[in-house]
Write a protein that holds these residues in place. Structure first.
Motif, PDB file in Angstrom:
ATOM      1  N   GLY A  77      49.386  34.959  37.258  1.00  0.00           N
ATOM      2  CA  GLY A  77      48.906  33.875  38.101  1.00  0.00           C
ATOM      3  C   GLY A  77      47.835  34.344  39.058  1.00  0.00           C
ATOM      4  O   GLY A  77      47.218  35.396  38.862  1.00  0.00           O
ATOM      5  N   GLY A 106      59.767  27.999  30.221  1.00  0.00           N
ATOM      6  CA  GLY A 106      58.434  28.165  30.808  1.00  0.00           C
ATOM      7  C   GLY A 106      57.592  26.906  30.664  1.00  0.00           C
ATOM      8  O   GLY A 106      56.858  26.518  31.579  1.00  0.00           O
ATOM      9  N   GLN A 107      57.723  26.267  29.488  1.00  0.00           N
ATOM     10  CA  GLN A 107      56.971  25.022  29.283  1.00  0.00           C
ATOM     11  C   GLN A 107      57.453  23.945  30.257  1.00  0.00           C
ATOM     12  O   GLN A 107      56.657  23.182  30.808  1.00  0.00           O
ATOM     13  CB  GLN A 107      57.131  24.544  27.838  1.00  0.00           C
ATOM     14  N   THR A 110      56.000  24.596  33.626  1.00  0.00           N
ATOM     15  CA  THR A 110      54.613  24.121  33.713  1.00  0.00           C
ATOM     16  C   THR A 110      54.591  22.626  34.041  1.00  0.00           C
ATOM     17  O   THR A 110      53.822  22.167  34.897  1.00  0.00           O
ATOM     18  CB  THR A 110      53.868  24.370  32.380  1.00  0.00           C
ATOM     19  N   LYS A 111      55.472  21.862  33.366  1.00  0.00           N
ATOM     20  CA  LYS A 111      55.532  20.405  33.613  1.00  0.00           C
ATOM     21  C   LYS A 111      55.975  20.120  35.041  1.00  0.00           C
ATOM     22  O   LYS A 111      55.452  19.207  35.700  1.00  0.00           O
ATOM     23  CB  LYS A 111      56.522  19.748  32.638  1.00  0.00           C
ATOM     24  N   ASN A 114      53.069  20.794  37.281  1.00  0.00           N
ATOM     25  CA  ASN A 114      52.078  19.722  37.127  1.00  0.00           C
ATOM     26  C   ASN A 114      52.521  18.445  37.846  1.00  0.00           C
ATOM     27  O   ASN A 114      51.691  17.719  38.405  1.00  0.00           O
ATOM     28  CB  ASN A 114      51.830  19.411  35.647  1.00  0.00           C
ATOM     29  N   LYS A 119      48.758  23.719  39.192  1.00  0.00           N
ATOM     30  CA  LYS A 119      48.588  24.329  37.861  1.00  0.00           C
ATOM     31  C   LYS A 119      49.190  25.726  37.909  1.00  0.00           C
ATOM     32  O   LYS A 119      49.234  26.364  38.964  1.00  0.00           O
ATOM     33  CB  LYS A 119      47.093  24.452  37.536  1.00  0.00           C
ATOM     34  N   ARG A 120      49.588  26.220  36.750  1.00  0.00           N
ATOM     35  CA  ARG A 120      50.160  27.583  36.695  1.00  0.00           C
ATOM     36  C   ARG A 120      49.196  28.611  37.264  1.00  0.00           C
ATOM     37  O   ARG A 120      49.600  29.556  37.915  1.00  0.00           O
ATOM     38  CB  ARG A 120      50.490  27.952  35.245  1.00  0.00           C
ATOM     39  N   GLU A 121      47.895  28.399  37.009  1.00  0.00           N
ATOM     40  CA  GLU A 121      46.889  29.386  37.461  1.00  0.00           C
ATOM     41  C   GLU A 121      46.779  29.422  38.989  1.00  0.00           C
ATOM     42  O   GLU A 121      46.249  30.366  39.546  1.00  0.00           O
ATOM     43  CB  GLU A 121      45.493  29.062  36.895  1.00  0.00           C
TER      44      GLU A 121
END
Ligand code: SF4
Length: 229
Positions: A77, A106-107, A110-111, A114, A119-121
């Motif tokens: 990240g 992990g998915q 991410t949701k 969001n 964002k993950r980044e």
């Protein structure tokens, strides 16, 4: 007044101040986070960047998990994220890929991010343990003790404003407690001078969808603190 009496008076005044603060902030554990954070930020990190740290620790052999891992899972990240998410340990997918939270959990993570417009980044995602315990067993105390300094170094480099512990194991490890998830949620703690909150691990949500509602409440609270910083 004797020295002892002065000390007792000071303790009494401090106690009264703490109780007043608790009245004001209710369930949220109070603390002078800004002051603590400033002190924390003054502490020198051992490495100048996450990249430099990674190069120095990627071959870590401090505990037995070094011999069973496929890949070392450092974390991923933004190097100056305001929010750091801390899970327990890599699972099978993470061990194979060398990245945290890349499987189904992990998915879902991410949701969840969001859903609170992150964002993950923008955040940093790591685990207490950098290597996978065989068959996804719970980490043992000694492994966490050996590995925690790595996470602490990462935090010194990133200097986040908020930590969100994902699940009981990471929360109990960071907060040095045996409290249950129910007791741990909904409060703000301080770890290394950083505001620290607790919510369910996404893998628990996959097993028990009823946990989605309380998790949603937790992450909305995190978003509010994030915006306040
Ligand atoms: S789990 Fe942590 S302490 Fe153990 S070998 Fe891996 S990086 Fe080192």
């Amino acid at each position: 007044m004797t020295d002892n009496n002065k000390k007792l008076e000071l303790i009494e005044l401090t106690k009264r101040y703490i109780l007043q603060q608790k009245d004001i902030y209710g369930d949220v554990l109070w603390g002078n986070f800004n002051l603590e954070n400033k002190i924390n930020k003054r502490k020198n990190a051992k490495y100048s960047s996450l990249e430099e740290m990674y190069d120095n620790v990627k071959d870590c052999q401090k505990c037995g998990l070094a011999s069973t891992r496929t890949k070392f899972v450092f974390g991923k990240g933004s190097g100056d994220a305001k929010l750091v998410l801390v899970g327990e340990a890599p699972g099978r997918d993470e061990d194979l890929k060398g990245e945290p939270f890349v499987g189904r959990a992990g998915q879902l993570l991410t949701k969840i991010l969001n859903a609170i417009n992150l964002k993950r980044e923008e955040v940093y995602i790591a685990n207490v343990l950098k290597c996978r315990p065989p068959n996804n067993r719970d980490p043992v105390e000694s492994e966490m003790e050996m590995c925690l300094p790595h996470l602490n170094e990462q935090l010194k480099i990133i200097k986040p404003e908020i930590i969100l512990c994902l699940g009981r194991v990471s929360a109990q490890c960071l907060l040095k407690t045996k409290m249950s998830m129910k007791e741990l949620r909904g409060k703000v703690y301080s770890y290394q001078g950083i505001k620290t909150l607790v919510t369910y691990h996404p893998a628990a949500l996959l097993r028990n969808p009823q946990l989605k509602k309380p998790t949603w409440e937790d992450v909305q609270f995190v978003r509010k603190l994030y915006d306040d910083e």
